[in-house]
Design a protein around this motif. Structure first.
Motif, PDB file in Angstrom:
ATOM      1  N   LEU A   1     -10.367   1.131  -7.463  1.00  0.00           N
ATOM      2  CA  LEU A   1     -10.911   0.998  -6.111  1.00  0.00           C
ATOM      3  C   LEU A   1     -11.786  -0.241  -5.994  1.00  0.00           C
ATOM      4  O   LEU A   1     -11.720  -0.970  -4.990  1.00  0.00           O
TER       5      LEU A   1
ATOM      6  N   ALA B   1       1.572   1.971 -10.795  1.00  0.00           N
ATOM      7  CA  ALA B   1       0.816   2.887  -9.935  1.00  0.00           C
ATOM      8  C   ALA B   1       1.196   4.336 -10.224  1.00  0.00           C
ATOM      9  O   ALA B   1       0.330   5.213 -10.274  1.00  0.00           O
TER      10      ALA B   1
ATOM     11  N   THR C   1      -9.346  -3.382  -5.963  1.00  0.00           N
ATOM     12  CA  THR C   1      -8.576  -3.520  -4.727  1.00  0.00           C
ATOM     13  C   THR C   1      -9.497  -3.811  -3.542  1.00  0.00           C
ATOM     14  O   THR C   1      -9.151  -4.576  -2.637  1.00  0.00           O
TER      15      THR C   1
ATOM     16  N   TRP D   1      -1.434   7.167 -11.400  1.00  0.00           N
ATOM     17  CA  TRP D   1      -1.653   8.403 -10.634  1.00  0.00           C
ATOM     18  C   TRP D   1      -1.279   9.632 -11.449  1.00  0.00           C
ATOM     19  O   TRP D   1      -1.913  10.686 -11.338  1.00  0.00           O
TER      20      TRP D   1
ATOM     21  N   MET E   1       0.819  -1.206   0.000  1.00  0.00           N
ATOM     22  CA  MET E   1       0.000   0.000   0.000  1.00  0.00           C
ATOM     23  C   MET E   1       0.859   1.264   0.000  1.00  0.00           C
ATOM     24  O   MET E   1       0.478   2.278  -0.591  1.00  0.00           O
TER      25      MET E   1
ATOM     26  N   GLY F   1      -6.404   1.442   2.387  1.00  0.00           N
ATOM     27  CA  GLY F   1      -5.878   1.450   1.032  1.00  0.00           C
ATOM     28  C   GLY F   1      -6.832   2.036   0.010  1.00  0.00           C
ATOM     29  O   GLY F   1      -6.413   2.454  -1.075  1.00  0.00           O
TER      30      GLY F   1
ATOM     31  N   PRO G   1      -7.233   6.830  -0.421  1.00  0.00           N
ATOM     32  CA  PRO G   1      -6.650   7.741  -1.422  1.00  0.00           C
ATOM     33  C   PRO G   1      -7.426   7.766  -2.735  1.00  0.00           C
ATOM     34  O   PRO G   1      -7.550   8.834  -3.365  1.00  0.00           O
ATOM     35  N   TYR G   2      -7.956   6.607  -3.155  1.00  0.00           N
ATOM     36  CA  TYR G   2      -8.746   6.578  -4.388  1.00  0.00           C
ATOM     37  C   TYR G   2     -10.032   7.393  -4.225  1.00  0.00           C
ATOM     38  O   TYR G   2     -10.427   8.126  -5.140  1.00  0.00           O
TER      39      TYR G   2
ATOM     40  N   VAL H   1      -0.382   3.571  -3.050  1.00  0.00           N
ATOM     41  CA  VAL H   1      -1.265   4.707  -2.772  1.00  0.00           C
ATOM     42  C   VAL H   1      -0.579   5.830  -1.990  1.00  0.00           C
ATOM     43  O   VAL H   1      -1.244   6.805  -1.615  1.00  0.00           O
TER      44      VAL H   1
END
Length: 253
Positions: free
Chosen positions: A189, A163, A192, A167, A81, A227, A230-231, A85
């Motif tokens: 999201l 990732a 995960t 992002w 994580m 986790g 953040p999304y 993230v």
């Protein structure tokens, strides 16, 4: 017993070499950034984000967390994580490409031009990133990365690269690609969260026989709830920007 001792020593040696390689790669990245910063100075907050991400990477790869991750599923998940993230979005926010470009000039275009083309398509990067996450959480490959330091290093590289690209595509999207960026976040999201739920509610060990079931369930919960935050935050920010843009256009009309 001698064979067992030899294999342990051999594995320890491979782990040390893999960690030295990771440290060397990170040192080269930092050196290039600092050298480029002399020619093109970044904003203070961008420099702070880049150095903070580097420090967190050192902690995740070379610190005590990496040792604990070998015997604890929850520590392993914290490590993942951090990469996915925390560190990756920090590197995406600080946008270090101008500093690298200042150092490498035209010689580096062949390396970052393909990346610039990829970040125009958030959903494609979301598919790639989710595929990487599911791949490394298949029991066979999860155990492979846990037992082999070289594959563990490859796993970390896969998480960080995919990732960071996702992002980057999401946080620096334009008005045209913003809906796709929002969809990419929600798609990631969803996947995960689903994987985290599988680990949380599993009634038996899915990966390593020496792990504890409660620790595996904690790992799933960490992936599912902290986790996922953040999304959600990024999706809320994108949604706000999208609606704000629509309202501004309506006012102009």
């Amino acid at each position: 017993m001698e064979l067992r001792a030899d294999s342990i020593l051999s594995l320890s040696g491979q782990t040390l070499v893999a960690e030295l390689l990771a440290a060397s790669l990170l040192a080269v990245l930092l050196f290039c950034y600092l050298s480029g910063s002399v020619r093109r100075r970044p904003a203070p907050m961008q420099a702070l984000m880049f150095h903070g991400a580097c420090l967190l990477t050192v902690y995740a790869v070379l610190g005590p967390l990496n040792i604990k991750a070998e015997v604890s599923a929850s520590a392993h998940m914290v490590q993942h994580m951090l990469f996915i993230v925390v560190i990756a979005p920090m590197w995406a926010i600080c946008m270090p490409l101008p500093q690298f470009a200042a150092l490498w000039r035209s010689r580096g275009k062949r390396y970052w031009q393909p990346l610039l083309k990829m970040v125009r398509f958030p959903m494609r990067l979301a598919y790639l990133h989710v595929l990487v996450i599911w791949f490394w959480h298949i029991p066979t490959f999860y155990v492979l990365a846990l037992e082999n330091p070289w594959w563990h290093l490859v796993e970390h590289g896969c998480f960080l690269l995919t990732a960071a690209l996702l992002w980057w595509a999401v946080l620096h999207c334009n008005e045209r690609s913003r809906p796709w960026a929002l969809l990419a976040l929600l798609f990631t999201l969803m996947n995960t969260g689903f994987l985290g739920a599988i680990l949380t509610f599993a009634s038996s060990l899915l990966y390593y026989p020496t792990h504890e079931l409660a620790d595996q369930q904690l790992a799933g919960l960490l992936m599912w709830v902290p986790g996922g935050m953040p999304y959600l935050l990024a999706a809320a920010w994108l949604g706000y920007c999208w609606l704000n843009g629509i309202n501004m256009r309506d006012e102009l009309e």
